[in-house]
Write a protein that holds these residues in place. Sequence first.
Motif, PDB file in Angstrom:
ATOM      1  N   VAL A 288      -7.052  -0.372 -16.052  1.00 55.58           N
ATOM      2  CA  VAL A 288      -7.038   1.085 -16.181  1.00 55.58           C
ATOM      3  C   VAL A 288      -7.063   1.744 -14.808  1.00 55.58           C
ATOM      4  N   VAL A 289      -7.918   1.239 -13.920  1.00 55.08           N
ATOM      5  CA  VAL A 289      -8.021   1.797 -12.564  1.00 55.08           C
ATOM      6  C   VAL A 289      -6.704   1.641 -11.817  1.00 55.08           C
ATOM      7  N   LEU A 290      -6.121   0.466 -11.883  1.00 54.24           N
ATOM      8  CA  LEU A 290      -4.954   0.149 -11.068  1.00 54.24           C
ATOM      9  C   LEU A 290      -3.754   1.029 -11.394  1.00 54.24           C
ATOM     10  N   VAL A 291      -3.629   1.443 -12.665  1.00 55.56           N
ATOM     11  CA  VAL A 291      -2.449   2.194 -13.080  1.00 55.56           C
ATOM     12  C   VAL A 291      -2.380   3.572 -12.419  1.00 55.56           C
ATOM     13  N   SER A 292      -3.486   4.049 -11.877  1.00 56.37           N
ATOM     14  CA  SER A 292      -3.455   5.350 -11.197  1.00 56.37           C
ATOM     15  C   SER A 292      -2.532   5.330  -9.979  1.00 56.37           C
ATOM     16  N   GLU A 293      -2.058   4.161  -9.599  1.00 58.28           N
ATOM     17  CA  GLU A 293      -1.120   4.052  -8.473  1.00 58.28           C
ATOM     18  C   GLU A 293       0.201   4.756  -8.748  1.00 58.28           C
ATOM     19  N   VAL A 294       0.501   5.034 -10.025  1.00 54.08           N
ATOM     20  CA  VAL A 294       1.800   5.635 -10.349  1.00 54.08           C
ATOM     21  C   VAL A 294       1.966   7.015  -9.712  1.00 54.08           C
ATOM     22  N   PHE A 295       0.867   7.691  -9.382  1.00 49.97           N
ATOM     23  CA  PHE A 295       0.952   9.017  -8.778  1.00 49.97           C
ATOM     24  C   PHE A 295       1.019   8.967  -7.254  1.00 49.97           C
ATOM     25  N   ILE A 296       0.784   7.799  -6.674  1.00 45.86           N
ATOM     26  CA  ILE A 296       0.734   7.704  -5.217  1.00 45.86           C
ATOM     27  C   ILE A 296       2.038   8.145  -4.551  1.00 45.86           C
ATOM     28  N   PRO A 297       3.222   7.718  -5.020  1.00 44.30           N
ATOM     29  CA  PRO A 297       4.456   8.169  -4.361  1.00 44.30           C
ATOM     30  C   PRO A 297       4.589   9.686  -4.334  1.00 44.30           C
ATOM     31  N   TYR A 298       4.220  10.338  -5.437  1.00 39.39           N
ATOM     32  CA  TYR A 298       4.321  11.803  -5.478  1.00 39.39           C
ATOM     33  C   TYR A 298       3.401  12.435  -4.430  1.00 39.39           C
ATOM     34  N   PHE A 299       2.161  11.973  -4.359  1.00 40.61           N
ATOM     35  CA  PHE A 299       1.224  12.548  -3.396  1.00 40.61           C
ATOM     36  C   PHE A 299       1.662  12.269  -1.956  1.00 40.61           C
TER      37      PHE A 299
END
Length: 473
Positions: A288-299
Amino acid sequence: MSDIDQTISIPNASSVFRLFLPEHLPATFMLAGGVTLYAVESYITATITPSIVRDIGGLALISWVTSLFVAAAILGSIFVAMRPRGIGLRVVYVIAALVFGVGSMVAAIGPSMPVVLIGRAVQGLGTGALAALGYAFIRYVYPEPLWRKASTLYAAIWGVATVIGPTLGGFFSSGSDWRYAFIVLVPLGLAMAALAPRLLPEARDERDQAGTPVLQIGLLLTAVLMVSAAGAIDVTAIKALLIIASVVAVSAMLGIEGRSRNRLLPSGAVSLSRPICRVYLAMLAMTVVLVSEVFIPYFLQVLHGVTPLISGYLVALVALGWTFAAFIGSSLSGRQAYLAIVAGALIEAAATASLAVFLANENPQGDLPLILPAAAAMFMMGFGIGLGWAHLVAMVLKLVASNEQDKASAAIPTMSSLGGAFGAAFAGVIANGAGLVDPGGMSGALSAAHWLYLLMALPGILAVGVSLTLRTG
């Protein structure tokens, strides 16, 4: 050959390269190949989906390209454990590879998005089974000291896929070329089906005869589809309702599972007093924690002025960290393995929380002194889960009886998929609620990045607490 030559040419007992010795190489090739298909196909399709929409339409259905694939993959992994009596794992591999090939062909020739979605669902059935078979075959192919090594290899495949998948997808992103991204997979599926009877060992069917837990499977798939739909909806209130409904469905499934004689999961998997339950819970929370990486490119693009290409390679640091840690930790055992699980969960949680500081910075000029700490946190985020994952897999295989090994193995990719679906939905709710869309822009991205990674570290803290209860001798 001299003793010195043998020492040089034969990897020691703690080396992952023992998987590639002649006695193991054929099976390693087949099992790793199945995981590779799942991993690379996931990232290739994510890259070419915009091209599919531009060519044949179906923008309203775009989220289901992934959602149906994930739901079908869970069903495919369940089939490994719930297959009819008398069908061996080797036969299941042949079926799964053929199903994958058929799904790839359907997606390739699809004249409209609904047909492509059917192909993606069929693909998911095949790849979900292939991923589960990678774990189910481990105890038949390798001695116990190599179980963690096989899990390490699978982790490395996923890490490499995050770079290779989008790169390959880029070759098929023009016009109707996306169809070739599916077509080239058809002969691979056929070849794997043909080779499986020759390269994989026969595995005894040691399962107890039992009925199919239809109700539990239905509730689990319903939960995955609802939470996947939540990830595609922009209205925060509806998104939250769908997530709540999916949590209720999972809770109902677990309640029925605890009372039923026909179980989807191995014994004790829904009781916190049993170690196997806590191992699965740790896996789920860390995913669950790891999937938050999907927003990294946008930021990175909005806050740090990074180009889309560079942001894609920077987020690949997460996968690189997982792969690097998996190789470092694969030789640990006993108390050291337990400490690796705890330390890994702690590192993942801390690195995720640190992104709330390092990534949430207004840096439109792309100054490296501000980007480098965020890049290091991304690497450590993946490093944390990679350090302990193989040991969690080994625990699963050791904690269950031989007649429930197939259920236990199938549940590993199921937990990953479930954690990924819920993680993506939770991340979407947090980011949108924190201002990603409204007010949006620089201020919205700053707020969203801060609160997203601060709150997404909480499941990591849960994983730390659960890991502390897994102490072994």
